[in-house]
Design a protein around this motif. Structure first.
Motif, PDB file in Angstrom:
ATOM      1  N   SER A   1      -2.855   0.927  -8.496  1.00 18.35           N
ATOM      2  CA  SER A   1      -3.577   2.170  -8.194  1.00 18.35           C
ATOM      3  C   SER A   1      -4.686   2.376  -9.219  1.00 18.35           C
ATOM      4  O   SER A   1      -4.574   1.919 -10.358  1.00 18.35           O
ATOM      5  CB  SER A   1      -2.628   3.363  -8.263  1.00 18.35           C
ATOM      6  OG  SER A   1      -1.691   3.283  -7.217  1.00 18.35           O
TER       7      SER A   1
ATOM      8  N   GLN B   1       0.841  -1.191   0.000  1.00 17.38           N
ATOM      9  CA  GLN B   1       0.000   0.000   0.000  1.00 17.38           C
ATOM     10  C   GLN B   1       0.887   1.255   0.000  1.00 17.38           C
ATOM     11  O   GLN B   1       0.590   2.233  -0.672  1.00 17.38           O
ATOM     12  CB  GLN B   1      -0.924  -0.022   1.212  1.00 17.38           C
ATOM     13  CG  GLN B   1      -1.971  -1.115   1.132  1.00 17.38           C
ATOM     14  CD  GLN B   1      -3.044  -0.981   2.210  1.00 17.38           C
ATOM     15  OE1 GLN B   1      -3.297  -1.918   2.914  1.00 17.38           O
ATOM     16  NE2 GLN B   1      -3.663   0.180   2.340  1.00 17.38           N
TER      17      GLN B   1
ATOM     18  N   HIS C   1      -8.374   4.174   1.418  1.00 12.76           N
ATOM     19  CA  HIS C   1      -7.270   5.101   1.118  1.00 12.76           C
ATOM     20  C   HIS C   1      -7.464   6.449   1.797  1.00 12.76           C
ATOM     21  O   HIS C   1      -6.768   7.418   1.495  1.00 12.76           O
ATOM     22  CB  HIS C   1      -7.056   5.245  -0.400  1.00 12.76           C
ATOM     23  CG  HIS C   1      -8.164   5.941  -1.107  1.00 12.76           C
ATOM     24  ND1 HIS C   1      -9.341   5.313  -1.414  1.00 12.76           N
ATOM     25  CD2 HIS C   1      -8.279   7.215  -1.550  1.00 12.76           C
ATOM     26  CE1 HIS C   1     -10.129   6.176  -2.031  1.00 12.76           C
ATOM     27  NE2 HIS C   1      -9.506   7.340  -2.106  1.00 12.76           N
TER      28      HIS C   1
ATOM     29  N   ALA D   1      -3.320   9.182  -0.380  1.00 14.14           N
ATOM     30  CA  ALA D   1      -3.151   7.911  -1.093  1.00 14.14           C
ATOM     31  C   ALA D   1      -4.088   7.833  -2.286  1.00 14.14           C
ATOM     32  O   ALA D   1      -5.250   8.246  -2.183  1.00 14.14           O
ATOM     33  CB  ALA D   1      -3.458   6.761  -0.143  1.00 14.14           C
TER      34      ALA D   1
END
Ligand code: ASP
Length: 628
Positions: free
Chosen positions: A274, A236, A527, A561
């Motif tokens: 992503s 992550q 996120h 993120a």
């Protein structure tokens, strides 16, 4: 290399055995390898030389080798000329012989090493016969196991003398296929823009549901590294770092009670992306596996089986198959009979319904009906596995026939008949909770299939399961994440007010199952920092504890993120399944035994007091408690 002069100049080899073909007849060659087989025929010695790529027959004529002693398992270099074998002497039965119609007629030989231990003390290296392991159907045909397998050497022996057992063709074949599959997956992911990145082995704890292995620090006494249960947080952080697409063949370590087919360390194909949805990841991995299966088709019989990918929700999987890793080769589905039997006079069933439990049925068609002997075997199996013995009934001439049938009303019988095919059967699973009834019925399904001889088992049924619940009640009765606490979900407004309502919430996790076993799982991740803190809070982590436990993840989320998600596939499991092998130990070069020990090195080893002193540690258990 094409002439004798050149061959004699070469120190060890002009070719590897699998490079040879009929065009080399008459060519002077030099080969190096191991004597895997030896026989004497009227003074002429024949050996099979194995070099890791294949085997070839070598003939030693006595006139060229007057006092030459040859022994099995010697390492040697042999020079000679490739010739066609005399008619009728071909070895077609040994699939590892690269050129069954040819042999190398030796003119020079040099022995590099001879075993100094008696071969009787080592595992058998007998090769698999032409009807070898690859031809067997899977473990569920347990009665037939062992057929076609030439050797019955014990696993303990194979593990203890591992460098020697690695000479076996079956183990070498498995490791080579493993390497080919890894290579294929790497090149596929590279071509899709993934970047292979290694993450630390000396890491901090990750909550993947097992205990961490700890590595005490010498420098920072009283502190320890944790071996990663998976690279979850690191991957992550790679997305937060902007790497966009990551993968790794990651080594994972989980200190859990070993079940039969588990290893304390194992390999995952781990990836993260992503800006993806669940569908994007499912599509990519489906394409990766499809490409893989197409490209290695024909490598072994099991790898040539037909395959199919399907998809269903977690709720559907449980309702129809009783498990979240259904084996779709088996057509039988569960049906709920709880309402049918709500008022029944049959005490056993009514008792379960009154307790809030469930009655499930597994109807099977006439073509698959079990005979009396098969039913007895099924009952014995159920007894041996701690399951209640299954009740069952038949439909004959439109009537429901069963030893328990007399307890059922006409209406109940009529209902059952309407669900059954003429000549078919139904098996019952009645339990005090719906989940127990599903578990029992889910376990019975493949067992019924073994006994009804469902024939179409030689195929690969991949199934994606989506819509998992986000949380479950764990063995201690606490709320726990069903996947891991970083999985994205639809969070209610004030989750902490009534955390138990979260049992109803579904997450954005998905699993891939293959023929009834989980092959991998993944999810879209949270996120957003605030959401992550909220989820950790309902799991009992206040902000202070969250920041202490996951400082790197929370700091990462503070930088911002991108939306991201990923998956990890069990690589050892994948290879052993695709090769039709029962155990992942058969596809790992140096595995631990079923109790987590390495029989070859003796690990885990007792820690010397000197080492303990360096680490500032003391042992608090007696020798008896330590399991030593
Ligand atoms: N880290 C997870 C696991 O090891 C997989 C994932 O969510 O990608 O099961």
């Amino acid at each position: 290399m094409s002439n004798r002069q050149e061959a004699t100049d070469v120190r060890y080899r002009t070719h590897r055995i699998s490079d040879l073909n009929a065009k080399h007849v008459g060519t002077a060659l030099k080969l190096s390898g191991r004597v895997s087989h030896i026989r004497d025929h009227g003074g002429i010695s024949f050996i099979h030389l194995a070099d890791g790529t294949g085997e070839i027959q070598i003939r030693f004529n006595p006139e060229n080798f007057p006092n030459f002693e040859l022994g099995r398992e010697e390492w040697m270099t042999v020079g000679g000329t490739l010739e066609i074998r005399p008619e009728g002497t071909m070895n077609v039965l040994n699939p590892d012989i690269v050129l069954p119609a040819h042999e190398l007629v030796a003119t020079s030989a040099e022995v590099h090493a001879r075993p100094t231990i008696s071969l009787d003390k080592l595992p058998s290296l007998e090769r698999y016969t032409a009807r070898g392991k690859d031809d067997r159907t899977e473990s569920r045909h347990d009665e037939q196991q062992g057929e076609g397998v030439a050797s019955t050497v014990s696993e303990e022996f194979l593990l203890r003398y591992r460098p020697f057992s690695l000479r076996r063709n079956d183990l070498q074949r498995a490791l080579r296929i493993r390497s080919r599959v890894a290579h294929h997956i790497r090149s596929f992911l590279q071509s899709e823009g993934f970047c292979e990145i290694e993450t630390p082995i000396l890491a901090a704890p990750t909550p993947e549901g097992a205990r961490d292995f700890l590595v005490p620090s010498r420098v920072y006494r009283g502190s320890a590294y944790a071996l990663p249960q998976s690279p979850q947080i690191y991957k992550q952080l790679l997305m937060i770092g902007g790497l966009d697409r990551y993968y790794q063949f990651s080594r994972c370590f989980r200190d859990e009670d070993l079940r039969a087919n588990r290893q304390p360390e194992f390999t995952q194909v781990d990836l993260e992306m992503s800006f993806v949805t669940e569908d994007d990841i499912i599509e990519l991995v489906t394409r990766m596996l499809t490409n893989l299966l197409e490209s290695i088709k024909g490598a072994t019989p099991t790898l040539s089986r037909p395959y199919r990918f399907s998809r269903m929700t977690h709720a559907e999987a449980l309702a129809s198959y009783g498990t979240d890793a259904p084996d779709l080769r088996i057509p039988y589905r569960l049906i709920s009979l709880t309402e049918v039997f709500r008022q029944t006079a049959f005490d056993t069933f009514r008792k379960y319904v009154e307790m809030g439990g469930a009655i499930l049925g597994i109807p099977i068609p006439a073509s698959d009906r079990l005979g009396r002997n098969e039913i007895d075997r099924l009952r014995t199996w159920a007894k041996d596995h701690g399951l209640p013995q299954p009740a069952w009934g038949d439909r004959k001439d439109g009537e429901f026939i069963s030893s328990i049938g007399k307890h059922f009303s006409g209406q109940e019988q009529g209902h059952l008949v309407s669900l059954m095919e003429e000549g078919g059967q139904i098996f019952f699973a009645a339990e005090a909770t719906l989940s127990d009834a599903r578990r029992v019925a889910g376990q019975l399904r493949p067992q019924i299939a073994v006994r009804s001889q469902v024939t179409d088992l030689e195929r690969w049924e991949f199934v994606w399961i989506t819509g998992f619940p986000a949380f479950e009640r764990n063995a201690e009765g606490n709320l726990a994440p069903a996947h891991h606490p970083f999985t994205d979900l639809d969070l209610p407004e004030n989750p902490s007010e009534d955390p138990w309502q979260l049992l109803e919430t579904s997450s954005r996790a998905y699993d891939l199952a293959l023929n009834g076993e989980e092959l991998g799982s993944g999810s879209l991740r949270i996120h957003d920092l605030a959401k992550q803190l909220q989820v950790l809070k309902v799991l009992g982590y206040d902000e202070e504890r969250s920041r202490r436990s996951f400082p790197h993840l929370l700091a990462g989320l503070e930088y911002g993120a991108p939306p991201h998600g990923g998956i990890a596939l069990g690589f050892d499991r994948m290879i052993s399944k695709l090769l039709g092998l029962d155990s992942i130990r058969q596809v790992i070069a140096f595995p631990k035994d079923g109790k987590g020990r390495c029989l070859m090195t003796g690990s885990p080893v007792r820690i010397e007091s000197e080492d303990l002193r360096h680490l500032g540690l003391g042992i608090m258990v007696s020798e008896k408690d330590s399991g030593a």
